[in-house]
Design a protein around this motif. Structure first.
Motif, PDB file in Angstrom:
ATOM      1  N   VAL A 158      -7.123   9.763  -4.915  1.00 37.41           N
ATOM      2  CA  VAL A 158      -8.055   8.754  -4.389  1.00 37.41           C
ATOM      3  C   VAL A 158      -7.270   7.491  -4.018  1.00 37.41           C
ATOM      4  CG1 VAL A 158      -9.981   7.235  -4.996  1.00 37.41           C
ATOM      5  CG2 VAL A 158     -10.083   9.668  -5.568  1.00 37.41           C
ATOM      6  N   ILE A 159      -6.313   7.126  -4.854  1.00 38.31           N
ATOM      7  CA  ILE A 159      -5.477   5.956  -4.559  1.00 38.31           C
ATOM      8  C   ILE A 159      -4.665   6.183  -3.289  1.00 38.31           C
ATOM      9  CG2 ILE A 159      -3.457   4.647  -5.375  1.00 38.31           C
ATOM     10  CD1 ILE A 159      -4.681   5.007  -8.243  1.00 38.31           C
ATOM     11  N   LEU A 178      -5.835   4.446   4.052  1.00 35.66           N
ATOM     12  CA  LEU A 178      -6.870   3.723   4.806  1.00 35.66           C
ATOM     13  C   LEU A 178      -6.421   2.291   5.096  1.00 35.66           C
ATOM     14  CD1 LEU A 178      -9.707   3.526   6.039  1.00 35.66           C
ATOM     15  CD2 LEU A 178     -10.547   2.937   3.748  1.00 35.66           C
ATOM     16  N   VAL A 179      -5.852   1.627   4.117  1.00 37.06           N
ATOM     17  CA  VAL A 179      -5.360   0.261   4.322  1.00 37.06           C
ATOM     18  C   VAL A 179      -4.319   0.238   5.440  1.00 37.06           C
ATOM     19  CG1 VAL A 179      -3.999  -1.606   3.252  1.00 37.06           C
ATOM     20  CG2 VAL A 179      -5.876  -0.528   1.982  1.00 37.06           C
ATOM     21  N   TRP A 181      -5.404   8.115  -0.775  1.00 39.93           N
ATOM     22  CA  TRP A 181      -6.324   8.041   0.361  1.00 39.93           C
ATOM     23  C   TRP A 181      -6.654   6.579   0.671  1.00 39.93           C
ATOM     24  CZ3 TRP A 181     -11.054   6.265   1.909  1.00 39.93           C
ATOM     25  CH2 TRP A 181     -11.550   6.793   3.099  1.00 39.93           C
ATOM     26  N   GLY A 182      -6.939   5.809  -0.349  1.00 37.46           N
ATOM     27  CA  GLY A 182      -7.279   4.400  -0.141  1.00 37.46           C
ATOM     28  C   GLY A 182      -6.131   3.612   0.469  1.00 37.46           C
ATOM     29  N   ALA A 222       0.833  -1.211   0.000  1.00 34.95           N
ATOM     30  CA  ALA A 222       0.000   0.000   0.000  1.00 34.95           C
ATOM     31  C   ALA A 222       0.865   1.256   0.000  1.00 34.95           C
ATOM     32  CB  ALA A 222      -0.941  -0.008   1.202  1.00 34.95           C
ATOM     33  N   LEU A 248      -6.722  10.887   7.661  1.00 33.48           N
ATOM     34  CA  LEU A 248      -7.718  10.386   6.709  1.00 33.48           C
ATOM     35  C   LEU A 248      -8.892  11.359   6.569  1.00 33.48           C
ATOM     36  CD1 LEU A 248      -7.749   6.604   7.598  1.00 33.48           C
ATOM     37  CD2 LEU A 248      -7.215   7.586   5.353  1.00 33.48           C
TER      38      LEU A 248
END
Length: 189
Positions: free
Chosen positions: A139-140, A146-147, A142-143, A93, A174
């Protein structure tokens, strides 16, 4: 007199969590170093280049992004290094987030070099494509953050205060990153 042998003895309370030594995750550190170099280059650019975009020095945006991305990446490297569980997934990630940020910063810097706006610019197909790529990149990021946050909630991080600080910090990050998505929607202006 203080007994130094007693002070040096480790505590064996059941509530103590042993935090193992960590290793910094290298890929984000490499990109962070590149961001420091970019920040220095943009400082020189601000000193020698008098061009402006929307009334602001063309090199100011890449400078601010380079500094913020460097801070994010150093923090990310440290956080991934803390993980005991899920470290492999967090490293993947982190690497994906680093690549997405590299794409973002290349686009921002390229448009600054040509004295054009990078964000919210849909004046040509090229600008529209660049804006869409930057949006997807963030967006990637942020994702992937999150992971990593989920992994941080699943691993022991030391004492309660440290654990709370790290977990609260990643939640605040986040939320802050998520609030930026509101800027992309239509507004009354």
């Amino acid at each position: 007199m203080i007994d130094t042998a007693t002070l040096a003895r480790p505590s064996h309370r059941p509530t103590d969590h042993v935090v193992k030594p960590f290793a910094w995750h290298r890929p984000p550190l490499v990109l962070a170093a590149a961001m420091v170099l970019l920040a220095l280059v943009t400082i020189v650019g601000m000193l020698v280049d008098d061009r402006q975009v929307t009334g602001v020095d063309v090199w100011l945006k890449p400078f601010k992004f380079a500094v913020s991305v460097a801070i994010y990446l150093v923090t990310l490297s440290w956080l991934v290094g803390l993980l005991v569980r899920g470290r492999r997934l967090a490293r993947i990630a982190s690497n994906v987030a680093s690549v997405a940020l590299a794409i973002e910063i290349v686009i921002i810097t390229a448009f600054a070099a040509t004295a054009e706006t990078s964000h919210f610019n849909v004046s040509t197909p090229l600008h529209t494509a660049a804006w869409a790529i930057m949006a997807a990149s963030i967006v990637i990021v942020w994702g992937m953050t999150l992971v990593i946050a989920i992994m941080l909630f699943r691993t022991p991080l030391g004492d309660r205060a440290r654990t709370l600080a790290i977990r609260a910090g990643v939640v605040v990050a986040l939320i802050g990153m998520g609030l930026a998505f509101l800027m992309t929607g239509p507004n009354a202006d």
